[in-house]
Design a protein around this motif. Structure first.
Motif, PDB file in Angstrom:
ATOM      1  N   ILE A 215       0.820  -1.154  -0.043  1.00 32.92           N
ATOM      2  CA  ILE A 215      -0.206   0.141  -0.070  1.00 32.92           C
ATOM      3  C   ILE A 215       0.950   1.213  -0.066  1.00 32.92           C
ATOM      4  O   ILE A 215       0.430   2.233  -0.543  1.00 32.92           O
ATOM      5  N   LEU A 216       1.951   1.249   0.743  1.00 36.62           N
ATOM      6  CA  LEU A 216       2.598   2.613   0.886  1.00 36.62           C
ATOM      7  C   LEU A 216       3.553   2.836  -0.415  1.00 36.62           C
ATOM      8  O   LEU A 216       3.899   3.773  -0.632  1.00 36.62           O
ATOM      9  N   ALA A 217       3.897   1.615  -1.122  1.00 38.29           N
ATOM     10  CA  ALA A 217       4.867   1.799  -2.344  1.00 38.29           C
ATOM     11  C   ALA A 217       4.129   1.764  -3.653  1.00 38.29           C
ATOM     12  O   ALA A 217       4.577   2.517  -4.678  1.00 38.29           O
ATOM     13  N   GLU A 218       3.167   1.036  -3.806  1.00 36.91           N
ATOM     14  CA  GLU A 218       2.341   1.099  -5.131  1.00 36.91           C
ATOM     15  C   GLU A 218       1.772   2.201  -5.457  1.00 36.91           C
ATOM     16  O   GLU A 218       1.188   2.795  -4.711  1.00 36.91           O
ATOM     17  N   PRO A 219       1.946   2.592  -6.737  1.00 36.22           N
ATOM     18  CA  PRO A 219       1.308   3.780  -7.281  1.00 36.22           C
ATOM     19  C   PRO A 219      -0.280   3.566  -7.293  1.00 36.22           C
ATOM     20  O   PRO A 219      -0.671   2.540  -7.363  1.00 36.22           O
ATOM     21  N   LEU A 220      -1.122   4.410  -7.178  1.00 40.71           N
ATOM     22  CA  LEU A 220      -2.456   4.319  -7.323  1.00 40.71           C
ATOM     23  C   LEU A 220      -3.037   5.022  -8.517  1.00 40.71           C
ATOM     24  O   LEU A 220      -2.651   5.933  -9.302  1.00 40.71           O
TER      25      LEU A 220
END
Length: 383
Positions: A215-220
Protein backbone atom coordinates in the motif's frame (compact mmCIF):
# COMPACT_ATOMS: atom_id res chain seq x y z
CA UNK A 1 36.58 31.91 5.94
CA UNK A 2 39.77 33.72 6.90
CA UNK A 3 42.81 31.93 8.23
CA UNK A 4 42.49 33.71 11.58
CA UNK A 5 38.92 32.51 12.09
CA UNK A 6 39.83 28.99 10.99
CA UNK A 7 42.79 28.86 13.36
CA UNK A 8 40.65 30.16 16.21
CA UNK A 9 37.99 27.52 15.58
CA UNK A 10 40.56 24.77 15.37
CA UNK A 11 42.22 25.87 18.59
CA UNK A 12 39.16 26.49 20.74
CA UNK A 13 36.70 23.76 19.67
CA UNK A 14 36.41 20.98 22.28
CA UNK A 15 37.02 17.36 21.49
CA UNK A 16 34.51 14.56 21.00
CA UNK A 17 33.96 12.28 23.96
CA UNK A 18 32.90 8.67 23.91
CA UNK A 19 32.85 6.01 21.24
CA UNK A 20 29.94 3.83 22.35
CA UNK A 21 27.11 5.59 20.54
CA UNK A 22 29.31 6.44 17.58
CA UNK A 23 30.27 2.80 17.02
CA UNK A 24 26.63 1.79 17.38
CA UNK A 25 25.69 4.39 14.74
CA UNK A 26 28.35 3.01 12.38
CA UNK A 27 27.04 -0.53 12.86
CA UNK A 28 23.50 0.64 12.11
CA UNK A 29 24.79 2.49 9.02
CA UNK A 30 26.36 -0.71 7.69
CA UNK A 31 23.26 -2.78 8.46
CA UNK A 32 20.91 -0.29 6.81
CA UNK A 33 23.08 -0.03 3.70
CA UNK A 34 23.27 -3.83 3.51
CA UNK A 35 19.48 -4.28 3.86
CA UNK A 36 19.13 -5.73 0.31
CA UNK A 37 21.39 -8.60 1.40
CA UNK A 38 19.52 -9.46 4.59
CA UNK A 39 18.29 -13.07 4.93
CA UNK A 40 14.83 -13.97 3.64
CA UNK A 41 13.43 -14.26 7.17
CA UNK A 42 14.11 -10.51 7.65
CA UNK A 43 13.13 -9.41 4.14
CA UNK A 44 9.96 -7.61 5.25
CA UNK A 45 11.91 -5.52 7.74
CA UNK A 46 14.58 -4.96 5.10
CA UNK A 47 11.89 -3.90 2.65
CA UNK A 48 10.52 -1.34 5.10
CA UNK A 49 14.01 0.12 5.60
CA UNK A 50 14.64 0.23 1.86
CA UNK A 51 11.39 2.11 1.29
CA UNK A 52 12.13 4.65 4.01
CA UNK A 53 15.48 5.62 2.45
CA UNK A 54 15.11 7.41 -0.90
CA UNK A 55 18.87 6.98 -1.42
CA UNK A 56 19.34 3.34 -0.55
CA UNK A 57 23.14 3.65 -0.34
CA UNK A 58 23.13 5.50 2.99
CA UNK A 59 26.84 4.84 3.60
CA UNK A 60 27.61 6.71 0.37
CA UNK A 61 26.05 9.89 1.78
CA UNK A 62 28.06 9.47 4.99
CA UNK A 63 31.29 9.03 3.01
CA UNK A 64 30.61 12.17 0.98
CA UNK A 65 29.90 14.07 4.22
CA UNK A 66 33.26 12.98 5.65
CA UNK A 67 35.01 14.03 2.45
CA UNK A 68 33.32 17.43 2.59
CA UNK A 69 34.43 17.86 6.21
CA UNK A 70 37.99 16.88 5.21
CA UNK A 71 38.08 19.60 2.55
CA UNK A 72 36.86 22.17 5.08
CA UNK A 73 39.49 20.84 7.48
CA UNK A 74 42.18 21.52 4.90
CA UNK A 75 40.82 25.05 4.48
CA UNK A 76 41.00 25.42 8.26
CA UNK A 77 44.69 24.57 8.37
CA UNK A 78 44.72 20.79 7.91
CA UNK A 79 46.79 18.71 5.51
CA UNK A 80 45.96 18.86 1.83
CA UNK A 81 46.84 15.21 1.26
CA UNK A 82 44.15 14.11 3.72
CA UNK A 83 41.49 16.16 1.94
CA UNK A 84 42.60 14.80 -1.43
CA UNK A 85 42.50 11.21 -0.21
CA UNK A 86 38.99 11.54 1.20
CA UNK A 87 37.73 13.41 -1.88
CA UNK A 88 39.32 10.85 -4.22
CA UNK A 89 37.89 7.97 -2.17
CA UNK A 90 34.40 9.44 -2.22
CA UNK A 91 34.63 10.15 -5.95
CA UNK A 92 35.78 6.59 -6.65
CA UNK A 93 32.92 5.07 -4.65
CA UNK A 94 30.38 7.34 -6.35
CA UNK A 95 31.72 6.29 -9.74
CA UNK A 96 31.91 2.57 -8.93
CA UNK A 97 28.66 2.18 -6.98
CA UNK A 98 26.68 -0.57 -8.78
CA UNK A 99 23.96 1.69 -10.18
CA UNK A 100 23.10 2.74 -13.72
CA UNK A 101 24.14 6.17 -14.91
CA UNK A 102 20.56 7.13 -15.67
CA UNK A 103 17.32 7.31 -13.72
CA UNK A 104 17.69 6.59 -10.02
CA UNK A 105 21.44 5.94 -10.36
CA UNK A 106 22.06 9.40 -11.78
CA UNK A 107 19.81 10.93 -9.12
CA UNK A 108 21.60 9.16 -6.25
CA UNK A 109 25.04 10.15 -7.50
CA UNK A 110 23.95 13.71 -8.20
CA UNK A 111 22.31 14.16 -4.81
CA UNK A 112 25.37 12.84 -2.97
CA UNK A 113 27.71 15.22 -4.82
CA UNK A 114 25.36 18.19 -4.49
CA UNK A 115 24.81 17.59 -0.78
CA UNK A 116 28.55 17.32 -0.09
CA UNK A 117 29.35 20.47 -2.08
CA UNK A 118 26.49 22.41 -0.47
CA UNK A 119 27.58 21.38 3.02
CA UNK A 120 31.13 22.52 2.35
CA UNK A 121 29.89 25.84 0.99
CA UNK A 122 27.64 26.46 3.99
CA UNK A 123 30.49 25.62 6.38
CA UNK A 124 32.73 28.14 4.61
CA UNK A 125 30.10 30.88 4.65
CA UNK A 126 28.83 30.25 8.20
CA UNK A 127 31.76 28.86 10.22
CA UNK A 128 30.25 29.72 13.60
CA UNK A 129 26.79 28.23 13.13
CA UNK A 130 25.75 25.06 14.89
CA UNK A 131 25.89 21.81 12.96
CA UNK A 132 22.10 21.51 12.70
CA UNK A 133 21.73 24.90 11.05
CA UNK A 134 24.64 24.15 8.71
CA UNK A 135 23.06 20.84 7.74
CA UNK A 136 19.63 22.39 7.18
CA UNK A 137 21.18 25.10 5.05
CA UNK A 138 23.10 22.54 2.99
CA UNK A 139 19.98 20.43 2.45
CA UNK A 140 18.08 23.53 1.34
CA UNK A 141 20.80 24.51 -1.14
CA UNK A 142 21.06 20.96 -2.48
CA UNK A 143 17.27 20.79 -2.87
CA UNK A 144 17.18 24.02 -4.87
CA UNK A 145 19.99 22.86 -7.17
CA UNK A 146 18.29 19.49 -7.67
CA UNK A 147 14.94 21.15 -8.39
CA UNK A 148 16.63 23.41 -10.94
CA UNK A 149 18.13 20.35 -12.58
CA UNK A 150 14.74 18.64 -12.81
CA UNK A 151 13.24 21.83 -14.26
CA UNK A 152 15.51 21.59 -17.30
CA UNK A 153 14.23 18.06 -17.95
CA UNK A 154 10.51 18.79 -17.54
CA UNK A 155 8.43 18.04 -20.64
CA UNK A 156 5.42 20.00 -21.77
CA UNK A 157 2.19 19.09 -19.99
CA UNK A 158 3.93 17.73 -16.88
CA UNK A 159 4.81 19.40 -13.62
CA UNK A 160 8.19 19.67 -11.93
CA UNK A 161 7.46 16.70 -9.66
CA UNK A 162 6.11 14.25 -12.27
CA UNK A 163 9.52 13.14 -13.53
CA UNK A 164 11.12 12.57 -10.09
CA UNK A 165 7.93 10.91 -8.81
CA UNK A 166 7.85 8.44 -11.70
CA UNK A 167 11.56 7.70 -11.31
CA UNK A 168 11.23 7.06 -7.56
CA UNK A 169 8.02 5.10 -8.06
CA UNK A 170 9.79 2.70 -10.42
CA UNK A 171 12.70 2.40 -8.03
CA UNK A 172 10.42 1.74 -5.05
CA UNK A 173 8.51 -0.92 -6.98
CA UNK A 174 11.80 -2.60 -7.83
CA UNK A 175 12.86 -2.63 -4.18
CA UNK A 176 9.44 -3.83 -3.08
CA UNK A 177 9.46 -6.60 -5.68
CA UNK A 178 12.87 -7.83 -4.54
CA UNK A 179 11.88 -7.81 -0.88
CA UNK A 180 8.56 -9.58 -1.46
CA UNK A 181 10.18 -12.17 -3.70
CA UNK A 182 12.73 -12.90 -0.98
CA UNK A 183 9.99 -13.08 1.65
CA UNK A 184 7.82 -15.43 -0.40
CA UNK A 185 10.76 -17.74 -0.91
CA UNK A 186 10.71 -18.04 2.87
CA UNK A 187 6.93 -18.10 3.44
CA UNK A 188 6.43 -20.88 0.85
CA UNK A 189 8.61 -23.33 2.79
CA UNK A 190 7.26 -26.14 4.94
CA UNK A 191 9.00 -24.76 8.02
CA UNK A 192 7.12 -21.45 7.70
CA UNK A 193 3.79 -23.22 7.21
CA UNK A 194 4.43 -25.20 10.37
CA UNK A 195 5.36 -22.01 12.20
CA UNK A 196 2.20 -20.28 10.91
CA UNK A 197 0.03 -23.12 12.16
CA UNK A 198 1.67 -22.99 15.56
CA UNK A 199 1.71 -19.20 15.84
CA UNK A 200 -1.12 -17.88 13.66
CA UNK A 201 -0.99 -14.38 15.17
CA UNK A 202 2.66 -13.94 14.14
CA UNK A 203 1.88 -15.15 10.62
CA UNK A 204 -1.09 -12.77 10.43
CA UNK A 205 1.11 -9.84 11.45
CA UNK A 206 3.61 -10.78 8.74
CA UNK A 207 0.81 -10.80 6.17
CA UNK A 208 -0.40 -7.40 7.36
CA UNK A 209 3.15 -6.06 7.15
CA UNK A 210 3.42 -7.34 3.58
CA UNK A 211 0.14 -5.68 2.62
CA UNK A 212 1.19 -2.43 4.30
CA UNK A 213 4.41 -2.28 2.29
CA UNK A 214 2.45 -2.77 -0.93
CA UNK A 215 0.00 0.00 0.00
CA UNK A 216 2.79 2.43 0.88
CA UNK A 217 4.88 1.85 -2.25
CA UNK A 218 2.49 0.99 -5.09
CA UNK A 219 1.14 3.89 -7.20
CA UNK A 220 -2.60 4.49 -7.29
CA UNK A 221 -4.79 4.90 -10.37
CA UNK A 222 -6.07 8.40 -10.90
CA UNK A 223 -5.47 11.69 -12.66
CA UNK A 224 -2.72 12.89 -10.37
CA UNK A 225 0.10 12.78 -12.89
CA UNK A 226 0.88 12.85 -16.55
CA UNK A 227 0.53 9.05 -16.78
CA UNK A 228 -2.72 8.82 -14.84
CA UNK A 229 -1.03 7.39 -11.74
CA UNK A 230 -0.85 8.93 -8.31
CA UNK A 231 2.47 8.18 -6.54
CA UNK A 232 2.32 5.96 -3.50
CA UNK A 233 2.35 7.57 -0.03
CA UNK A 234 6.07 7.01 0.55
CA UNK A 235 6.94 8.38 -2.88
CA UNK A 236 4.85 11.49 -2.14
CA UNK A 237 6.83 12.26 1.03
CA UNK A 238 10.16 11.16 -0.45
CA UNK A 239 11.55 14.75 -0.35
CA UNK A 240 11.04 14.88 3.43
CA UNK A 241 12.49 11.39 3.88
CA UNK A 242 15.48 12.36 1.73
CA UNK A 243 16.05 15.49 3.81
CA UNK A 244 15.92 13.48 7.05
CA UNK A 245 18.25 10.83 5.63
CA UNK A 246 20.69 13.53 4.48
CA UNK A 247 20.56 15.18 7.89
CA UNK A 248 21.48 11.89 9.58
CA UNK A 249 24.29 11.32 7.08
CA UNK A 250 25.77 14.79 7.67
CA UNK A 251 25.60 14.32 11.45
CA UNK A 252 27.31 10.93 11.27
CA UNK A 253 29.91 12.22 8.81
CA UNK A 254 30.62 15.19 11.09
CA UNK A 255 31.10 12.90 14.09
CA UNK A 256 33.33 10.52 12.11
CA UNK A 257 35.54 13.30 10.78
CA UNK A 258 36.15 14.84 14.18
CA UNK A 259 37.18 11.45 15.56
CA UNK A 260 39.58 10.82 12.69
CA UNK A 261 41.13 14.29 12.38
CA UNK A 262 42.88 16.68 14.75
CA UNK A 263 41.71 19.75 12.84
CA UNK A 264 38.44 21.12 14.17
CA UNK A 265 35.85 22.72 11.90
CA UNK A 266 33.29 23.36 14.62
CA UNK A 267 31.99 22.17 17.98
CA UNK A 268 31.43 18.47 18.65
CA UNK A 269 28.01 16.90 18.76
CA UNK A 270 26.15 17.47 21.99
CA UNK A 271 24.26 14.87 23.96
CA UNK A 272 20.73 13.94 22.92
CA UNK A 273 19.32 15.55 26.05
CA UNK A 274 20.74 18.94 24.93
CA UNK A 275 19.10 18.96 21.48
CA UNK A 276 17.60 22.38 20.74
CA UNK A 277 17.14 24.52 17.66
CA UNK A 278 15.71 27.88 16.65
CA UNK A 279 12.08 28.13 17.68
CA UNK A 280 11.29 29.90 14.40
CA UNK A 281 11.41 26.51 12.67
CA UNK A 282 7.95 25.90 14.09
CA UNK A 283 6.61 28.01 11.22
CA UNK A 284 7.58 25.27 8.79
CA UNK A 285 5.29 22.94 10.71
CA UNK A 286 2.53 25.58 10.90
CA UNK A 287 2.65 26.17 7.14
CA UNK A 288 2.53 22.44 6.46
CA UNK A 289 -0.50 21.89 8.68
CA UNK A 290 -2.25 24.92 7.17
CA UNK A 291 -1.72 23.63 3.62
CA UNK A 292 -3.07 20.22 4.59
CA UNK A 293 -6.21 21.60 6.25
CA UNK A 294 -7.31 24.35 3.87
CA UNK A 295 -9.44 23.03 0.97
CA UNK A 296 -8.38 25.93 -1.25
CA UNK A 297 -4.77 24.67 -1.11
CA UNK A 298 -5.55 21.08 -2.10
CA UNK A 299 -3.07 21.19 -5.00
CA UNK A 300 -0.26 21.85 -2.53
CA UNK A 301 -1.08 19.06 -0.09
CA UNK A 302 1.94 17.03 -1.13
CA UNK A 303 4.15 19.99 -0.19
CA UNK A 304 2.28 20.32 3.09
CA UNK A 305 2.69 16.62 3.86
CA UNK A 306 6.45 16.90 3.30
CA UNK A 307 6.70 19.95 5.55
CA UNK A 308 4.78 18.19 8.32
CA UNK A 309 6.85 15.01 7.94
CA UNK A 310 10.20 16.83 8.05
CA UNK A 311 9.57 19.43 10.74
CA UNK A 312 7.44 17.01 12.74
CA UNK A 313 10.39 14.61 12.82
CA UNK A 314 12.67 17.42 13.98
CA UNK A 315 10.34 18.20 16.87
CA UNK A 316 10.02 14.52 17.72
CA UNK A 317 13.82 14.41 17.95
CA UNK A 318 13.75 17.46 20.20
CA UNK A 319 11.10 15.76 22.32
CA UNK A 320 13.33 12.71 22.63
CA UNK A 321 15.94 15.03 24.09
CA UNK A 322 13.43 16.33 26.64
CA UNK A 323 12.42 12.79 27.51
CA UNK A 324 16.05 11.77 27.91
CA UNK A 325 16.69 14.82 30.11
CA UNK A 326 13.95 13.81 32.56
CA UNK A 327 14.51 10.04 32.54
CA UNK A 328 16.66 8.87 35.45
CA UNK A 329 19.49 6.47 34.71
CA UNK A 330 17.86 3.66 36.65
CA UNK A 331 14.71 3.85 34.50
CA UNK A 332 16.32 4.13 31.07
CA UNK A 333 17.00 0.43 30.51
CA UNK A 334 13.61 -0.75 31.92
CA UNK A 335 11.84 1.76 29.66
CA UNK A 336 13.63 0.42 26.58
CA UNK A 337 12.86 -3.16 27.60
CA UNK A 338 9.21 -2.23 28.03
CA UNK A 339 9.10 -0.93 24.46
CA UNK A 340 10.70 -4.14 23.21
CA UNK A 341 8.09 -6.20 25.09
CA UNK A 342 5.25 -4.11 23.63
CA UNK A 343 6.37 -4.71 20.02
CA UNK A 344 5.06 -8.30 19.78
CA UNK A 345 1.93 -7.36 21.77
CA UNK A 346 0.82 -4.20 19.97
CA UNK A 347 2.84 -4.53 16.81
CA UNK A 348 5.77 -2.36 15.69
CA UNK A 349 3.56 0.16 13.91
CA UNK A 350 1.53 1.10 16.99
CA UNK A 351 4.63 1.23 19.19
CA UNK A 352 6.35 3.59 16.74
CA UNK A 353 3.21 5.73 16.48
CA UNK A 354 2.94 5.98 20.28
CA UNK A 355 6.62 6.90 20.69
CA UNK A 356 6.41 9.52 17.94
CA UNK A 357 3.24 11.00 19.42
CA UNK A 358 4.84 11.39 22.86
CA UNK A 359 8.16 12.77 21.62
CA UNK A 360 6.50 15.12 19.11
CA UNK A 361 4.22 16.53 21.81
CA UNK A 362 7.15 17.11 24.14
CA UNK A 363 9.26 18.68 21.40
CA UNK A 364 6.52 21.01 20.23
CA UNK A 365 5.62 21.96 23.81
CA UNK A 366 9.29 22.70 24.50
CA UNK A 367 9.04 25.53 21.95
CA UNK A 368 6.72 27.54 24.21
CA UNK A 369 7.68 26.18 27.59
CA UNK A 370 11.31 25.25 28.06
CA UNK A 371 10.97 22.01 30.01
CA UNK A 372 14.70 21.93 30.73
CA UNK A 373 15.09 25.51 31.99
CA UNK A 374 16.53 25.72 35.50
CA UNK A 375 16.63 21.95 35.97
CA UNK A 376 19.50 19.54 36.17
CA UNK A 377 19.52 16.51 33.87
CA UNK A 378 18.71 13.20 35.50
CA UNK A 379 21.06 11.30 33.23
CA UNK A 380 24.81 11.31 33.48
CA UNK A 381 26.90 12.32 30.48
CA UNK A 382 27.81 9.48 28.08
CA UNK A 383 31.35 8.25 28.39
Amino acid sequence: MTGAVASELAATAPQERGWRWFVLALVLMVLVTAAPAWPASLSLLAGAIRLLLPVEQFALLVLVAIASCAVIGWWSGGRLVVALLWAAGAGYVIWKVPLPFSGYGAFGRGWALTLGAAFGLVCLVSPRRALLMRALGAIGVAAMITAAGFTTRTNGGSTLFDGPAQMLSREYQRRLGESLQSWRSRSDTESWRAFAQRFPEAADRANRMENLLVILAEPLSGAGSARGLIPGPLVSIAPALLALESLLALVLGWAAYHRLSRVRIGPPLGALRDVRFNDQLVWGLVVGVTVLLLPTLAEWRTVGANLVCFFGSLYAFRGAGVLTWWTPDRLAVPALLALVVLVPILGPVWVVVAVLAVTFSLGLGDTWRDFRAGAQPRRSSPR
